[in-house]
Design a protein around this motif. Sequence first.
Motif, PDB file in Angstrom:
ATOM      1  N   UNK A   1      -7.063   8.932  -2.690  1.00 13.86           N
ATOM      2  CA  UNK A   1      -5.690   8.722  -2.471  1.00 13.86           C
ATOM      3  C   UNK A   1      -5.284   7.127  -1.867  1.00 13.86           C
ATOM      4  N   UNK A   2      -6.282   6.784  -0.816  1.00 10.82           N
ATOM      5  CA  UNK A   2      -6.069   5.441  -0.171  1.00 10.82           C
ATOM      6  C   UNK A   2      -6.748   4.690  -1.148  1.00 10.82           C
ATOM      7  N   UNK A   3      -7.879   4.945  -1.866  1.00 11.85           N
ATOM      8  CA  UNK A   3      -8.238   3.945  -2.840  1.00 11.85           C
ATOM      9  C   UNK A   3      -7.083   3.501  -4.005  1.00 11.85           C
ATOM     10  N   UNK A   4      -6.477   4.541  -4.285  1.00 12.53           N
ATOM     11  CA  UNK A   4      -5.470   4.189  -5.457  1.00 12.53           C
ATOM     12  C   UNK A   4      -4.435   3.453  -4.812  1.00 12.53           C
ATOM     13  N   UNK A   5      -3.974   3.831  -3.759  1.00 18.44           N
ATOM     14  CA  UNK A   5      -3.093   2.863  -3.116  1.00 18.44           C
ATOM     15  C   UNK A   5      -3.407   1.321  -2.811  1.00 18.44           C
ATOM     16  N   UNK A   6      -4.712   1.287  -2.506  1.00 18.90           N
ATOM     17  CA  UNK A   6      -5.249   0.060  -2.298  1.00 18.90           C
ATOM     18  C   UNK A   6      -5.464  -0.977  -3.599  1.00 18.90           C
ATOM     19  N   UNK A   7      -5.816   0.102  -4.521  1.00 25.52           N
ATOM     20  CA  UNK A   7      -5.659  -0.576  -5.976  1.00 25.52           C
ATOM     21  C   UNK A   7      -4.535  -1.104  -6.590  1.00 25.52           C
ATOM     22  N   UNK A   8      -3.413  -0.155  -6.155  1.00 25.91           N
ATOM     23  CA  UNK A   8      -1.996  -0.700  -6.469  1.00 25.91           C
ATOM     24  C   UNK A   8      -1.704  -1.968  -5.812  1.00 25.91           C
ATOM     25  N   UNK A   9      -1.887  -2.289  -4.629  1.00 23.99           N
ATOM     26  CA  UNK A   9      -1.637  -3.359  -3.645  1.00 23.99           C
ATOM     27  C   UNK A   9      -2.646  -4.734  -4.410  1.00 23.99           C
ATOM     28  N   UNK A  10      -3.845  -4.358  -4.705  1.00 22.55           N
ATOM     29  CA  UNK A  10      -4.565  -5.323  -5.099  1.00 22.55           C
ATOM     30  C   UNK A  10      -4.078  -5.927  -6.319  1.00 22.55           C
TER      31      UNK A  10
ATOM     32  N   UNK B   1      -5.505 -11.761   2.335  1.00 27.59           N
ATOM     33  CA  UNK B   1      -5.709 -10.384   2.116  1.00 27.59           C
ATOM     34  C   UNK B   1      -7.063  -9.975   2.608  1.00 27.59           C
ATOM     35  N   UNK B   2      -7.196  -8.568   2.748  1.00 28.67           N
ATOM     36  CA  UNK B   2      -8.469  -8.341   3.135  1.00 28.67           C
ATOM     37  C   UNK B   2      -9.498  -8.369   2.168  1.00 28.67           C
ATOM     38  N   UNK B   3     -10.696  -8.565   2.204  1.00 28.54           N
ATOM     39  CA  UNK B   3     -11.762  -8.703   1.195  1.00 28.54           C
ATOM     40  C   UNK B   3     -11.862  -7.415   0.235  1.00 28.54           C
ATOM     41  N   UNK B   4     -11.501  -6.348   0.825  1.00 33.79           N
ATOM     42  CA  UNK B   4     -11.475  -5.067   0.136  1.00 33.79           C
ATOM     43  C   UNK B   4     -10.549  -5.234  -1.297  1.00 33.79           C
ATOM     44  N   UNK B   5      -9.613  -5.835  -0.894  1.00 35.89           N
ATOM     45  CA  UNK B   5      -8.781  -5.742  -2.090  1.00 35.89           C
ATOM     46  C   UNK B   5      -9.199  -6.554  -3.003  1.00 35.89           C
TER      47      UNK B   5
ATOM     48  N   UNK C   1       0.874  -1.198  -0.026  1.00 35.11           N
ATOM     49  CA  UNK C   1       0.060  -0.045   0.055  1.00 35.11           C
ATOM     50  C   UNK C   1       0.848   1.177  -0.008  1.00 35.11           C
ATOM     51  N   UNK C   2       2.032   1.188   0.812  1.00 33.24           N
ATOM     52  CA  UNK C   2       2.718   2.431   0.873  1.00 33.24           C
ATOM     53  C   UNK C   2       3.810   2.605  -0.247  1.00 33.24           C
ATOM     54  N   UNK C   3       4.162   1.592  -0.820  1.00 32.76           N
ATOM     55  CA  UNK C   3       4.674   1.534  -2.203  1.00 32.76           C
ATOM     56  C   UNK C   3       3.820   2.291  -3.213  1.00 32.76           C
ATOM     57  N   UNK C   4       2.496   1.898  -3.149  1.00 34.42           N
ATOM     58  CA  UNK C   4       1.340   2.460  -4.054  1.00 34.42           C
ATOM     59  C   UNK C   4       1.584   3.832  -3.961  1.00 34.42           C
ATOM     60  N   UNK C   5       1.319   4.345  -2.537  1.00 31.32           N
ATOM     61  CA  UNK C   5       1.553   5.862  -2.430  1.00 31.32           C
ATOM     62  C   UNK C   5       2.562   6.429  -3.134  1.00 31.32           C
ATOM     63  N   UNK C   6       3.908   5.842  -2.793  1.00 28.32           N
ATOM     64  CA  UNK C   6       4.955   6.242  -3.300  1.00 28.32           C
ATOM     65  C   UNK C   6       5.138   6.394  -4.859  1.00 28.32           C
ATOM     66  N   UNK C   7       4.372   5.230  -5.518  1.00 31.84           N
ATOM     67  CA  UNK C   7       4.683   5.271  -7.061  1.00 31.84           C
ATOM     68  C   UNK C   7       3.536   6.284  -7.591  1.00 31.84           C
ATOM     69  N   UNK C   8       2.450   6.278  -7.195  1.00 28.39           N
ATOM     70  CA  UNK C   8       1.307   7.144  -7.905  1.00 28.39           C
ATOM     71  C   UNK C   8       1.148   8.700  -7.699  1.00 28.39           C
ATOM     72  N   UNK C   9       1.801   8.928  -6.541  1.00 27.81           N
ATOM     73  CA  UNK C   9       1.415  10.236  -6.081  1.00 27.81           C
ATOM     74  C   UNK C   9       2.585  11.022  -6.600  1.00 27.81           C
TER      75      UNK C   9
ATOM     76  N   UNK D   1       6.481  14.462  -3.381  1.00 25.28           N
ATOM     77  CA  UNK D   1       6.397  15.339  -2.339  1.00 25.28           C
ATOM     78  C   UNK D   1       4.802  15.498  -2.009  1.00 25.28           C
ATOM     79  N   UNK D   2       4.083  14.991  -2.830  1.00 19.63           N
ATOM     80  CA  UNK D   2       2.504  15.096  -2.275  1.00 19.63           C
ATOM     81  C   UNK D   2       1.822  13.785  -1.579  1.00 19.63           C
ATOM     82  N   UNK D   3       2.553  13.847  -0.257  1.00 22.87           N
ATOM     83  CA  UNK D   3       2.065  12.417   0.373  1.00 22.87           C
ATOM     84  C   UNK D   3       1.062  13.189   1.452  1.00 22.87           C
TER      85      UNK D   3
END
Length: 142
Positions: A98-107, A131-135, A70-78, A81-83
């Motif tokens: 932002x959270x959805x995009x990081x979750x989508x990256x992880x999924x 994994x969580x059902x949300x993913x 999830x955190x790699x998703x934030x790093x790669x998609x944002x 400096x926009x954290x």
Amino acid sequence: MQEYIIKAVNDLVKKYNTRDPLKLAECLGIKIFHYPFRKIKGMVLEFMGRKLIGINSSLPKAEQIIIVGHEIGHDQLSPAGLGYFFMVENTCIITGSEEYRANAFTAELLLAEERPRYGQTIEEFAAELGVPPELVKIKFIK
């Protein structure tokens, strides 16, 4: 799932030949540190030119791996400096997107090569993979 997220994941997987979030963090030069945070599961930040992922050390190992993805998703998609902390300090707006995009990256990272069996529920499939059902919902329910 948005195509640019799938492409971002596929590009990383192709470049580093792994879907393992811990190995990807290492390949990307992101240092992981563990700390018993009270209220957060994880965070990504850049400090003095180094990228760091902080993981709540009290979480089960399997969940920690998902959080790293999830955190790699934030790093790669944002944008640089926009954290999360930048957004809190400078905009006072945190969007669920932002959270959805990081979750989508992880999924995409963890589930791209997996398929549920016929008749298997989302919950059964998620439990089988740890994994969580949300993913699973993000990956397979359009």
